[in-house]
Structures are given as C-alpha cells and as structure tokens.
Motif scaffolding. Structure first.
Motif, PDB file in Angstrom:
ATOM      1  N   GLY B  95       0.823  -1.210   0.000  1.00 40.38           N
ATOM      2  CA  GLY B  95       0.000   0.000   0.000  1.00 40.38           C
ATOM      3  C   GLY B  95       0.855   1.257   0.000  1.00 40.38           C
ATOM      4  N   CYS B  99       1.367   1.327  -4.014  1.00 47.51           N
ATOM      5  CA  CYS B  99       0.135   1.874  -4.584  1.00 47.51           C
ATOM      6  C   CYS B  99      -0.017   3.355  -4.239  1.00 47.51           C
ATOM      7  CB  CYS B  99      -1.058   1.073  -4.093  1.00 47.51           C
ATOM      8  SG  CYS B  99      -2.590   1.571  -4.878  1.00 47.51           S
ATOM      9  N   MET B 119      -5.510   3.871   3.358  1.00 46.22           N
ATOM     10  CA  MET B 119      -4.209   3.195   3.217  1.00 46.22           C
ATOM     11  C   MET B 119      -3.349   3.437   4.455  1.00 46.22           C
ATOM     12  SD  MET B 119      -1.770   3.685  -0.084  1.00 46.22           S
ATOM     13  CE  MET B 119      -2.881   2.970  -1.283  1.00 46.22           C
ATOM     14  N   HIS B 124      -7.559  -0.373   4.543  1.00 47.24           N
ATOM     15  CA  HIS B 124      -7.298  -1.087   3.293  1.00 47.24           C
ATOM     16  C   HIS B 124      -5.936  -1.761   3.382  1.00 47.24           C
ATOM     17  CE1 HIS B 124     -10.164   1.610   0.683  1.00 47.24           C
ATOM     18  NE2 HIS B 124     -10.797   0.895   1.589  1.00 47.24           N
ATOM     19  N   TRP B 126      -3.378  -3.822   1.060  1.00 46.86           N
ATOM     20  CA  TRP B 126      -3.222  -3.919  -0.392  1.00 46.86           C
ATOM     21  C   TRP B 126      -2.383  -5.105  -0.851  1.00 46.86           C
ATOM     22  CZ3 TRP B 126      -5.385  -0.637  -4.063  1.00 46.86           C
ATOM     23  CH2 TRP B 126      -6.125   0.455  -3.533  1.00 46.86           C
ATOM     24  N   TRP B 170      -7.881  -4.846  -0.955  1.00 45.26           N
ATOM     25  CA  TRP B 170      -7.740  -4.079  -2.192  1.00 45.26           C
ATOM     26  C   TRP B 170      -6.473  -4.501  -2.928  1.00 45.26           C
ATOM     27  CZ3 TRP B 170     -10.731  -0.637  -4.873  1.00 45.26           C
ATOM     28  CH2 TRP B 170     -11.934  -0.250  -4.249  1.00 45.26           C
TER      29      TRP B 170
END
Lengths: 366, 407, 366, 407
Positions: B95, B99, B119, B124, B126, B170
């Motif tokens: 994350g 991302c 994040m 979330h 990731w 995610w």
C-alpha cells in the motif's frame, strides 16, 4: 585405471530408473513424503523384493548381492535423481557396511527389507565432528547401558533400529538399538528436504552384549566416509536433474520475444553448472574408488569430494532456482524439491569448511 | 564531506528510539525478530501500522499534505535503521510504498481523498497484481484483459506472485485495455476491490512451505472506471512513476547489520568446528568479517545515494546497483545463518518463527528442537532465493545498468 | 552527513587533471619510469611550484595549503588516474602527516619540493605487520643509533630522506634518516608497477636527537592507516581508468561481426566492474572521513576499505585485461600498466587477509 | 571402475623416472623449475629436446611410423606427470604438438619426409602465424593474403602473438587465398621458412616485460606451393584437425600439483600474518587446501576423459571444459603464489628466473633480493593472465560448450 561402467552396472541403472519412474514418480513421492509416516512401505518392499537392491552390499552368504562400491554408486545416483525419501542410505549403505561377522542375522534382515535403520551420530555439542562425546555406554553384567542424546538423526522416526554412536570410556563404539526399546524416546520432525528426523534421548537403555556392532574411532569414521561418499553419488543424481530441468525450462520459457536459453548470460551460467557437475562427478568417483584404500587416503578423497560436491550443490541448486525465476519459488515444480535436497546434502556428514580443514590436516600429516 | 550525523539528526534518532521503546509490545518485537522471510505476518503488520498511524509515521516518503512526515532523506534513513534495530515488523509495502505513490502522482482528487487515508489507517490492506504466467521480467507482455463496458472495466485474467493477496481487501493491477504496436502501450493501472465477485485467490506454496504469494484469478470482474489511476491505456507511465518515487531511499544495510548482529550473537553461544565457540572459528570469523565489510561499503553507498539525491543528483543506475548488491548480500547472509545453524539447520520447524502466511508442509506445532535461531535459518535461506528474482531479476537489473552505461 | 565535493575541490581536481595530461601523459610517464632515476625532477618541481599540492597537508604556517583529508583524496584519485610514479604518497601524505610541532623545517621543505621521502616500515620477518621488530634504535650520548634492515621500501632509491620505523626497547618509533647518511645502504630495484624500491640496510647509523619524529605504536599505525586510506583514493583513479578504457575498447573492438561490448556476458562483466568501483569508492570515502576518528574507528574503517579495494582492484584489473584480449597482454596499451599498479595496491600496507583479520579483531574488541 | 595404475603402468612410470633422473642436468632442471611463465626458454627447450630425441621420446602422441612412441593415453599422461615433477623444461609445443599433427594428417609424403624428422631433432624450431590485429577469437576473419604466382604463393600481411617467433626458423601460417561466402573458406595452411626475404619479426613486450610473443610482418614473401599443407583454400580443415589431434590428452593437473607443492614448501619457510609459519596461517592453509581439492577433481576429470577416449567415447565439450577449468586453476594458483610472496611480490626481478625470451623493462642483473620463489611470483601472476585469453578466450569456450549443450 578405468572409469567406465560395466554392462551389469548399466543394466542395474536402467532397471532401477524404470522402476522408480513407475513407482516413485514426483506426485507419488511427494505424497509419500507428506504422509503421516513420511515413507512408503510398498516402495521399500519393492526395493527389497522387486529390485533386490537393499542387499546390494550384503554378502551373498547372508542373502545379499555382494556388490561393490561402484555398483552402489550407480544405485545412489539414481535414487538421488528420483528423490527417494526412504532410509536407503542409512540401511543399505551404512547398515550393511556396519555389520560384520556375527551379525549375519541383521545383514539378512537388511537384504529382506525387514530392518530399517537410522544412523544417530550427531550430538548438540559436537557440531560436525564424527565421534560421540556426551553419549555414554557402560558395561553391565548382561551387556550395555546407554545414556545420552542424539540430534537430527535422519530417518529415525521411520526406523526399526538405530545405529547409535557412544563412547565406552574414551573409546567410541557403535551400538544397535531397537527404536522401541525401553528408555529410547524421539522428538520427531520433518527436515527441509521432505524427510524425517528426530532428536533421540537415550535414558538408561539396556542392551545385550552383541549390540556393540563396532568399536574404535576408525570404524566410525569409516562408516561416515562411506555414508558421505554414497551421499555424494546421490548428489550427482540430484544435480543432474536440476541441470536438465533448468536447460529444458530455459529453452521453453520466453521473455522479450525469445527463449531465455538464448541469452548469453543464461547460457554461460548453465555451462558453469555443467562444469560443476562434471567436477563433482570426478570427485565422487575418486571418493567411491578410495573407500577400500588406507584410512588416510580414503578420508582425504572423501573430504575433498565433500567440499567439491557441497560447492556444486550450492551453485547448481541456487542457479537452478534463479533460472526458473518465479517458478523456482513454488512448491509445484520439482526443481525446488531437488534444491532443498541439495541444500541438505551440502552439510550432511560435515560442512565444506569442516571437510576442507580435515583435508588440510590429512594432507599435512601425509 | 562529512560522515557524521548532524546534531539535529541525532536528536531525531533519539526521538525515534524513545518512540520505539515506548510503543513496541513484546509480541510485536517477537513478530519482527522471528520472521521466517522478509515479510511480517499481516496481523502484526497491521497492529503495528495502527500504532504508527496514531503517531503520523506510516508514510515518511509521502508529501506532507497526504499524510507524509516531512522528513529529510537522512531522517527517513534513520527511521528505517532504528525501526529495524528495535525489531519492529515492517509495514506492508504494497500500500504505502507502491500503490500510494501511484495514487499521489497520477490519481484523481476523489481517489486521493478516498484511498490515501484508508491506506494510512490500514483499513485497506493492499496486494499487487502485476506478474503473469508469461510475463515475469518481461512485464510489458502481460495479457490480463480489461474490456470497457459502460462505466466499468470488465477484467478477466490471471495474476501470479501476489504477496499477501489472501489477506488483502484491495489490489492494484496492471491490465491490458488495448493491444497496440508497442507492448508498453494499452496497459491500464487499476484498483480492484478484492471482495468483488469474480476474484479468486489461490495460495501459492513457497519452497519453504509458506503461503505468502498467491495466484489471483479474475473472471469478468466489474471494476468502475473511477478506479483507473491515470488515463486508460497509460498504466505503464503510472507504474514507472511508482518505481521512481523512492529514489535515494534504498536501505538494505541497516537490516543486514542487524542480521549479522544476530548471527554473531548466536555464534558466540554455540560450538564451532574446532571445538571452541563458533564465533572463534577462523573460517567462520573470516566469513562474518567479510560480510560486515561488504555491508559497510553498501551502507556508505546508500548514504552517498541519499546525499546525492538530496543535492539533486541521482545517477540512473543507482536503484539497479542497490537492488543487485542489497539482495546479493541478503542472500549471502542467509547462507551464513544456515552455516551457523549447523545440523539443526536441516530441521523444518516453521513453528519456531512467525510466518507471513499459513504453512502448508507437514510440521510440528508449538515445541521445536534446537535453538530458535537455527530453526529460522533454513526458512530464511530458502525464502530469500526469491530476492534475486523479484522486482526484476538481478540479470535484468544488469541489462538495465548496461544500457545506462551505454553498452 | 554530506558526500558532495566542494567547488574548491572540484577546481583542484580539474586543475590537476589538466596539468597531468599536459605534463605526465602516458608516453612521458613511461619514459620517466624507465629512466635511470625512475622519476622526473621537473614534474616534481611542478607539483610543488605550479600546483602547490606537495604542501596540501602542510599547515599554512609552515608554508603549506592546510588542506584536509578530503582534499587529499581528490588529489590522490587524480594521481592514480595518471599513474604518477613520483613519491607523492610517501612525501606529501605520509611525510606531511608524520611531522608535528618542532619539525616545521621539514614540513616547509616538503611543501617546497625539497624533501622526497620513502617510508621504510617493512621487514623480512614482519610480513604485513605494521610495527618494527628487527630494526633497533639505541640511545647514544648525542642522539640515536639505528641498526637493522628494511625490505621493499618503495621510493627509497629516489628519496632524499627515509622515514624508518625502529624500536627503542619495546616501544616502536619513527626516525628521519638522510638517504645518504653513513651506514645507510640500499639495494635498489624496480617494482612491477614501474616504480622503484630498495632493501635498506642500516648499520650503526648515527642520528641526532630530533631525528625521532614520532613514538608509540599508535603513531605508526596512524601513519599506515593514513597511507592506506590515500592509497585507496589512488586506487579509485586507477580503477576508473581501467573501467573506462575497457568500455571504450569493447565498444570499438569487433569480433564475429559485432562490437564485443554488445555481447551480454561482456556487458554484465563491465556492470560488475562498475559495481566494484562504486563499492570501493564508498569504502574509501568512509576510510578517509574516519582518519580523524578514534584509533579503533579509524583502523576499522581503513581495514574494511583495504579489503574492499583489494577485491575491486583484483576484479577490475583482471577483467580489464581479459576484456582487452590479446591487447591486454602487451606493454603498449595503458591498461596493463594500470593493472600492475592495481596489483601492487592490493597488498600495499597489508593484504586483504591481513586487514580482514585486523577488522575482525577490532570488531570483536568493540 | 578402477582408480589404480596397472602394474605395467607403474613399471613404465619407473622407467620414465629413471630416464629423467639420469638425463636431466642441473641446468635443465633449473630452467624448468624457475620459469617466469608457462614457456621454457628456447635454448634449454632445444637442449632437452636433443636428449629426448636420442631416446625417441620427443613426440609421444605421434603415430609410431613418424617417430611416435606408441604409448597408451595413460602412458602419455604418466610421462607428462613425471616430466613436470622432475622439473624438466617442456619441449616447445609449436612444432611437435601443433604443426606436426597437421603435416601428419594432411601433409604430402615429401612434406612428411622433410619436415617431421627435422621437427623431432629440433633442427627446425617452429612458430605459429594465426592471430591478426582484427582476428583474435574470430580467427576465421583473418586477412593476411597469399596470391598465387606460378609455383609460389606470395604472402603479405601481419601476424600477432607468435610465441618464440624470434627464435624460430620455420613457421606454420593461416593465410587467405580467396574471399568466399563463408570466412572459413579460402584459408590456406602454409609452412614458411622464417629466413625468407620479406619476413620481419618484431618483439611484443608482455606486461611482465618479457619478449615471448612477437609480431610477424610478411612483405611479399615468396613461398613455394609445395609448402601448402592440404589443398589451397582448405586450411580451415587442417587447423581443425590439429585441434582435435590431442583429444584425451589434456593434463593440467600434474603441473598444478607441482606448483602447489612448491608454494607449500615456500610457505613452510616464511612467516605468515599471525606470526607463525605462513603454511600454518588459517586463511592461507584453507586457500591451499581448496586449491588442492580443486586440482584433485580436475585430475580425475582428466583421467575420466583419458579413459573415455580410450573406450572410444569423447564428449565434444571436454576440450573446452578442460581449457576453462585448467586455466582458471592455473591463474588461481598464481594468485596464491603471489600472496605467499608477501611484500617481495612487488619487486620486479626477472633475473631471478629463467625467462622464455629477452627482458625489456629496466631490471637488475644477477643478484636479487628476497627468496627466488617470491621473485618469480609476480612474473607468473602477470604472465598467466594470458591463459584465459589464448587459444580461444574462456568466454568463447563457454559459447562453444553452450552450443554443444544445445542451448
């Protein structure tokens, strides 16, 4: 001087290869390794009954084949190529070499497949030293009493009997101990190559007089050298498969529009893997052919071999994984299993450092 | 030139140390100290992230307006060093490090507002969807397709080597939205809710028996176009931006120094080949000294890169040089760890460590034999073979450097 | 923390580079090295008068520049890139660092270019150990008497004075000895990198009281560390030229219809050479920046550097020759001269083995 | 399988030993023992060849009818081993090992009758004219031209790296007689009297300062067509035959064992880094042991190749594998020799050895400082860098093996 195999040896290899392909294919072997027991009774029976190779080193008089070290090298190489998890080395190599006159019963049992052995030599405080330190055998009126603790005894969980090193005063000796004897307890676990091992505690284990199978440091060192030499032969099979698989994979695998085997850097890496395999093969031949030589010559050849084989196992194993890329990092492809076996072989019966030092000491003494 | 940390930097280091001393629980420390690979297990990583989030220290490299710390490169380096030295587990990189920068650089205002806070908080978690069966080092050849359908993209395909996809809600994906003259064109950077219908995660069992990576199967997964980062078809630009984001921040050396400390400590407690302590064994001591010397050179190399990046210079070959050398030493040190473990290095005992995922090979539970350090050693050795493969194999990195050198 | 050069340092480097290109080009340098004396008086004068770098480390009060270690690193790097054969390291680095208060005359003479020094520390029985063993200094009524024998004292044949290590009882010390003093004799010879060295015999050499320049093991070790660190800086220049020359050669040289630089194996080799150079550079920076630190920290950084630089010198040197192919095996191309200099640097002030062990001992003590 | 020498082989070994003990003079022994490179100096090589010629042992690998010994491969290996162990200088390989086989395989009856006896007697001392400025590893691209003119070929061009051309009276050359579709075609194998008008030999100074190799300039040199070996334009076939002639005969190991014996002997006489004898220094002892182990493996590899060749099997990759490994170890051992030499390894003292040619760098005469072994060490180290370059670089050898492996 002659480095060619006999027709008999070639036939033995072909027969064994075919048999293992049929009975120990990759998925079967993996299932056996992950089963509760970690081995296959039927395969073991097959090695005894169908192939007769459990008794390869057992004298004919005791029901065996009476084969020589080169025959065994042929067999171990094939077992390596097929990643056998059963305790063949411990039983048919070390066991058959440990028993002499007076132990025909055990030899016959090995040949029949009734005896499965583990070789419990290592201790927590000895690292790679071959001789026992904290396992003690005492004379009793009826035989012997054993106390001590052995670590990482490979194949112990699947063994009917253990070959245990212990010292009587200052003299090292080897004892045959029933795996289920009173006072013997095991803490079992898998090894990283999908085999089994155990730490073995010996607590006032009572043994009969004839349980002492061998005595003296040379007898134990000889057994370890025989084991190491045949492990080296096994490594050749392990490495050959890794090299062949890597060549096949890199010819198939395409990146940037071409097979990765067409990249010069990849080609040269595989050339170097091939080179390592040839050198390891040479070292193993010498070690195996020196098993009957003087103790010093035998030990020197075996230690040199172990250093060469350890380096080849590492180089070929690591590069086989590297050249398989991401595929090498999954349990699904065979090469990762060979890599882990090769990693174990590197230090089994002593690391490269240990053997290099032993070699140097022997060379100095010569 | 000056090799010393400034007074401000030392003050910062002390602040970091105090924070770590206060906030790290024994359980978190154990999780960081007994990792069986370079990955922390997701549960502890998230627990630690929650603590960092409270402090505002989750994403040091982000711009301040998005929740970054405003630290200098030197401070970021110090933070990493102290964090590792204290045995804290790493925050999941997928994350915040991967991302996040993509969204920050190329995301819409809505994406930034929605994703970045979640994040940071760890709400979330990731995973990455890049590699495919036929597309490893040659990432641009990827085939996972996304067809436009109204406001959605419909994604069908398969992704490999997705770390912690089994624990993620995610994922950020590269998918093909068009096939054009160059393979880099027509790729789209897409954020996918992992709970969407059609997403299936299948564990990949590593050679060490752990499930860290996964396969992701996407079967007509509908994803709103609002989840495209950057423009449709311009995903390669986003992915490259992400790679460039952390320039000057490579920090392999701190972790490797701690690894060596652990190995030396262990080697001072066990017997060596010549009867004395392993640490006094000439060959072993030599190998440790050589590794320390190599790590020292790498450390200054990292300092130099940091200093140069701060001064606005950053030779293009640096990230690849760092990756090669960092992973080579990382792997070398796992060899030393395995050597130190001696015969116990053969035993398969993942239960002695904290795995980053479920373990699939037969193994014991609870009790283990031998020292814990020895039990972890073979796991690390086997797992770290991946280091020279992932994120562009070291062979690919050398190709990249050769091109930069004008060869 | 800051690893950038100052503008002054960049200017110094550019000025030096230009000067050496004009005055120490490859053919001039080779002719100087092969002349009877093995060095160039005019170049030496130029270093003093035109560039002022002989006094770089000499305090301004003594007529020098008062520069720091980083300045000197910049200079040594350029001297390496130009394969200077004159005794700069021995004089302007070691000499200038050896003399303290009370030796302003010598410092001024260094800056003026009137003093050329050699550092005679090695003995036949000390291998790479830094401290003197068989060279003995005795107190006399007027000063000192030196007896002993030094081996492979580089630059000694071209030196006006020698810095000689000797022990007074158990205490090591450093003495300044006129090269032509009574009792000093040299057996001179070239070294493989085209410099000169000598075995120096000291037979009842009488010295005045102030000839003792420094005392104590730490003073000598410090000098050796300074010398090694700056030799490391020189190595960077030597290696950079080898890498650049190799890249240029492989781009030009064609075999099988293409430039050999287009072969992936050759490319990766040069990438690894570049990597080694970057790591060596990092190690040298640390060593140079640690020269003012505590003795243990300084020694640790210098020993780490020496190991890293030795390995880089070997890798880059051997591969520079290899990639030049047959051309690398002639005296005509510059790279072979750089290779031989790099080979000498590998073991100067101690081999990699020696420094690795010193590093380990220092790390243990820390 | 059997690793022992047979009784016959041992008897042969004893015969060889007795011969060597009787015939080797102190001067010849010194010449073999103190070589500064792998080449003996021509004067001693010829003196020794004269002794061998009397015995009929100059060319063991030749067919008996041409003066060969009729020895088995094993006997030839034993001979090499004992010859090296006794410190005898090697016979120059350019005639007996390189040109001889070409004449035997492809020469005319007249050529055989004229050249072979003189090659054996040493009356003709040979050099090779293969490499050119633009044709090293890519030998087929050679440009040295030979034009037909009546009964002669007129040769013009330039050759490089010709060992001992300064001492040779005959040379075997590859020259281009036609330019055709493939570069291997149109090459002719030609024997040239080095005293012919138009032949000029210019010394090449090696990095160690010795003149072993030479440049040969050919300026309209007239050579009778009778000196063409094989057909005009078919020289590539002859050159390849020559390369294949000695299959199974590689014997690097015996010389390397002697090298290691010398180094160990020397190391037992000098001080090591830890104050004791160098041979007792842990790191040095380890390095020596590793080298011995490596040489042992190579030795058996050579035995296997010999045994396989005797049995009619000889994998095509073997010569290249041997060349790579043999030269790698040869170079590694020069590193150990240099390391053993310690600080005296810096001194340039070719006068302490027996150089294979004139020495061109400034150096002393007669007396040298330090041990002789140390004085020779840097010469060997520098000279042997050529080992991985000549006769096809080790990179080229790997290309060859890769092709044989089907990559």
């Amino acid at each position: 001087m002659d480095f060619t195999f006999t027709d008999d040896q070639r036939q033995l290899r072909d027969a064994l290869r075919g048999y293992l392909q049929r009975n120990n294919g990759f998925s079967v072997r993996t299932a056996n390794a992950r089963s509760a027991s970690g081995w296959s009774e039927s395969l073991w029976r097959g090695l005894a009954d169908d192939l007769g190779i459990l008794g390869l080193l057992v004298p004919e008089a005791a029901g065996g084949v009476g084969g020589n070290a080169t025959d065994m090298m042929v067999v171990m190489d094939e077992l390596g190529a097929n990643l056998l998890v059963e305790p063949y080395l411990e039983t048919a190599v070390i066991g058959a070499s440990a028993f002499g006159a007076g132990h025909e019963t055990e030899l016959a049992a090995i040949a029949r497949g009734d005896l499965r052995l583990a070789f419990a030599w290592a201790e927590a405080e000895t690292r790679f030293d071959t001789l026992p330190r904290d396992t003690i055998a005492l004379r009793t009126t009826v035989g012997w009493r054993l106390d001590g603790r052995k670590i990482v005894a490979t194949a112990a969980p699947m063994a009917t009997h253990l070959l245990v090193t212990a010292r009587i005063g200052e003299e090292p000796a080897l004892f045959l101990v029933e795996a289920g004897a009173v006072g013997v307890s095991q803490q079992a676990y898998p090894t990283i190559d999908g085999r089994r091992a155990a730490d073995v505690t010996l607590d006032a284990v009572a043994l009969p007089d004839h349980a002492r199978v061998a005595r003296g440091a040379e007898a134990i060192e000889r057994l370890c050298d025989i084991g190491a030499a045949m492990l080296g032969a096994e490594a050749l099979g392990v490495m050959r498969v890794m090299l062949d698989d890597t060549i096949a994979f890199t010819k198939e695998r395409r990146q940037f529009g071409q097979a990765i085997a067409s990249f010069q850097v990849i080609q040269h890496r595989m050339v170097d893997m091939y080179m390592q395999l040839e050198l390891a093969t040479s070292a193993v031949y010498r070690a195996v052919l020196s098993l009957g030589a003087s103790p010093a010559e035998r030990a020197r050849a075996v230690s040199a071999m172990k250093v060469t084989v350890a380096s080849a196992c590492r180089f070929i194993g690591q590069n086989a994984i590297q050249l398989h890329g991401g595929m090498g990092m999954t349990d699904e492809v065979a090469v990762t299993h060979y890599f882990r076996r090769a990693t174990v072989i590197e230090t089994e019966f002593g690391s490269a450092d240990w053997h290099r030092r032993r070699f140097a000491a022997l060379s100095r003494a010569a | 030139m000056d090799i010393a940390w400034s007074a401000d930097e030392i003050a910062f280091r002390d602040e970091v140390r105090a924070f770590l001393a206060n906030e790290l629980t024994d359980e978190l420390r154990a999780s960081g100290a007994h990792m069986t690979s370079v990955y922390a297990d997701p549960r502890h990583a998230r627990a630690w992230q929650a603590i960092l989030h409270e402090k505002g220290w989750v994403a040091p490299s982000w711009p301040v307006e998005h929740g970054g710390t405003g630290w200098s490169l030197a401070q970021r380096y110090i933070w990493q060093r102290e964090r590792i030295a204290a045995g804290a587990p790493p925050v999941s990189p997928m994350g915040v490090q991967m991302c996040g920068p993509a969204i920050i650089g190329h995301g819409s205002a809505e994406q930034k507002a929605f994703f970045l806070p979640r994040m940071l908080s760890g709400e979330h978690f990731w995973c990455q969807g890049y590699s495919e069966t036929g597309s490893g080092s040659d990432l641009a050849s990827l085939q996972c397709r996304a067809e436009e359908d109204g406001d959605d993209l419909v994604v069908t395909g398969q992704k490999l080597w997705s770390t912690h996809a089994h624990a993620a809600n995610w994922g950020f994906f590269l998918v093909r939205t068009a096939t054009l003259d160059r393979p880099q064109k027509g790729i789209t950077f897409l954020l996918i809710d992992m709970t969407s219908p059609g997403v299936t995660v299948v564990p990949t069992v590593s050679p060490a028996g752990e499930n860290i990576q996964n396969e992701i199967f996407l079967d007509a997964v509908r994803v709103p176009k609002a989840n495209v980062v950057g423009a449709i078809g311009d995903g390669w630009t986003v992915a490259k931006y992400l790679l460039d984001f952390e320039r000057g921040g490579a920090a392999y050396a701190p972790g490797l120094q701690i690894d060596l400390d652990e190995i030396e400590q262990f080697a001072s407690e066990v017997r060596g080949d010549d009867g004395g302590r392993l640490i006094d064994d000439a060959a072993f001591a030599d190998a440790i000294a050589q590794a320390r010397i190599d790590v020292m050179a790498l450390e200054i190399f990292e300092f130099r890169a940091m200093s140069d990046a701060g001064a606005g210079r950053y030779p293009a070959a640096i990230p690849s040089l760092m990756k090669i050398r960092g992973t080579e030493l990382q792997q070398r040190i796992t060899e030393l760890r395995l050597l130190a473990a001696g015969r116990y290095g053969l035993a398969y005992q993942p239960q002695a460590g904290v795995s980053a995922g479920p373990v699939h090979f037969p193994h014991g539970e609870g009790d283990f034999v031998g020292p814990r350090e020895a039990a972890i050693a073979p796991m690390r050795y086997v797992s770290e073979r991946a280091a020279s493969i992932y994120a562009g194999t070291n062979e690919i990195q050398r190709n990249i450097i050769a091109k930069i050198m004008g060869l």
